[in-house]
Structure formats: C-alpha cells, structure tokens
Enzyme design. Structure first.
Site, PDB file in Angstrom:
ATOM      1  N   ASN A 252     -19.450  -5.119  -6.948  1.00 23.80           N
ATOM      2  CA  ASN A 252     -20.313  -5.720  -7.965  1.00 23.80           C
ATOM      3  C   ASN A 252     -21.729  -5.827  -7.407  1.00 23.80           C
ATOM      4  OD1 ASN A 252     -18.371  -6.208 -10.098  1.00 23.80           O
ATOM      5  ND2 ASN A 252     -17.442  -7.643  -8.663  1.00 23.80           N
TER       6      ASN A 252
ATOM      7  N   HIS B 199      -3.389   3.624  -8.638  1.00 23.24           N
ATOM      8  CA  HIS B 199      -4.235   3.236  -7.520  1.00 23.24           C
ATOM      9  C   HIS B 199      -4.075   1.748  -7.250  1.00 23.24           C
ATOM     10  CE1 HIS B 199      -6.883   2.444 -11.043  1.00 23.24           C
ATOM     11  NE2 HIS B 199      -7.194   1.364 -10.337  1.00 23.24           N
TER      12      HIS B 199
ATOM     13  N   GLU C 161      -1.737  -2.211   6.669  1.00 24.52           N
ATOM     14  CA  GLU C 161      -0.589  -1.970   7.544  1.00 24.52           C
ATOM     15  C   GLU C 161      -0.576  -0.499   7.919  1.00 24.52           C
ATOM     16  OE1 GLU C 161       4.231  -2.684   7.523  1.00 24.52           O
ATOM     17  OE2 GLU C 161       3.195  -2.380   5.615  1.00 24.52           O
TER      18      GLU C 161
ATOM     19  N   GLU D 217      -9.002   1.947  -4.828  1.00 21.77           N
ATOM     20  CA  GLU D 217     -10.242   1.819  -5.600  1.00 21.77           C
ATOM     21  C   GLU D 217     -11.046   0.664  -5.031  1.00 21.77           C
ATOM     22  OE1 GLU D 217     -11.456  -0.216  -9.762  1.00 21.77           O
ATOM     23  OE2 GLU D 217      -9.812   1.228  -9.905  1.00 21.77           O
TER      24      GLU D 217
ATOM     25  N   ARG E 175     -11.641  -5.642  -4.405  1.00 23.27           N
ATOM     26  CA  ARG E 175     -13.051  -5.967  -4.531  1.00 23.27           C
ATOM     27  C   ARG E 175     -13.647  -6.055  -3.138  1.00 23.27           C
ATOM     28  NH1 ARG E 175     -11.521 -10.898  -7.616  1.00 23.27           N
ATOM     29  NH2 ARG E 175     -13.265 -11.846  -6.538  1.00 23.27           N
TER      30      ARG E 175
ATOM     31  N   HIS F 277      -1.285  -6.305   1.061  1.00 20.37           N
ATOM     32  CA  HIS F 277      -1.867  -5.325   1.987  1.00 20.37           C
ATOM     33  C   HIS F 277      -1.741  -3.907   1.443  1.00 20.37           C
ATOM     34  CE1 HIS F 277       2.418  -5.371   3.329  1.00 20.37           C
ATOM     35  NE2 HIS F 277       2.207  -4.066   3.464  1.00 20.37           N
TER      36      HIS F 277
END
Length: 142
Positions: free
Chosen positions: A60, A7, A119, A56, A11, A76
């Site tokens: 936080n 993956h 993209e 993913e 963040r 990207h």
C-alpha cells in the site's frame, strides 16, 4: 467441482526489501501491477517452473497501519529446497537470520523483512545432521 490453488497474499511494508528477500530464496517476479486509483502495488513471485504457485506481495503506497509487527496470524509460507544447509548459509551470508536452524537436516524457519514466517524443507530425505547447524540455537520465534 474443481478447486485450484492460486496464490498466497501477504501485505508488506518495504517492497524493495521484501522482493530482495524472496529473490534470495530463488523466487522470480512473474507479474507486477500498480493501481493508481487504489494506491497499491501487487507483485507476484514464484519459484522457477512453478509460476502457478506464487506469493502475492501487496504494498500500500500510503503505508499500512493495519500491518502488525508480528504477522503470526498468517501462519507461514513453505518451500522445498535442494540442500537446506546451502540455502541457510546463502541466506545468512546475505544478512537473513535463521530463526530455527536445520538441526535435523530437514527443516528451518526464517522471516521476511515484514516478519512473514517462511518454512524451508529439505527436498526428499533429511540430510545427515552436521555442524554448525546441529548446535545452533533458535533465535527469536518463527
């Protein structure tokens, strides 16, 4: 020795907006994990039929001061689409800025709510260049 793609992790600052953005691209939530002890959530999203290639989203709970306003250090994400013009119009209709329009009928760039570059590539051969895309200017950077 075998290597297998797992993956890409990014963040995010606003989980709901980011999930909505990736849903506009056609991705679906495949997994959700909350860590009370670590005070974070992990959301995995993937294109239907490609659940083995998720992005993913790491959120936080207490904020993320380390999240830069311009995530160019990341690079990207790239997704192929059946019709680049239809996808870009769909994104625009839902308030997403097309930073690099698909003037060539092949490639466009957009950004997620957290400035993650995405993209979009036309699956197969490029489409015939058409308006309004051919004369549309770049907006910002990607």
């Amino acid at each position: 020795m075998t290597t297998r793609y797992l993956h890409t992790m990014v963040r995010v600052a606003d989980l709901d907006k980011t999930i909505a953005f990736f849903e506009l691209l056609g991705l679906k939530k495949t997994r959700h994990m909350d860590s009370e002890q670590g005070r974070f959530s992990l959301i995995f999203m993937a294109a239907p039929g490609q659940e083995e290639c998720p992005v993913e989203l790491t959120y936080n709970w207490d904020g993320d001061d380390g999240l830069p306003s311009d995530s160019r250090h990341f690079g990207h994400l790239a997704y192929s689409v059946d019709n680049i013009y239809d996808m870009c119009q769909h994104l625009m209709d839902n308030g997403v800025t097309i930073n690099r329009p698909p003037r060539d009928g092949r490639m466009a760039f957009v950004r997620s709510p957290d400035n993650i570059s995405v993209e979009l590539l036309q699956d197969g051969d490029a489409l015939e260049p058409v308006e309004p895309w051919t004369s549309m200017e770049n907006i910002g950077h990607w």
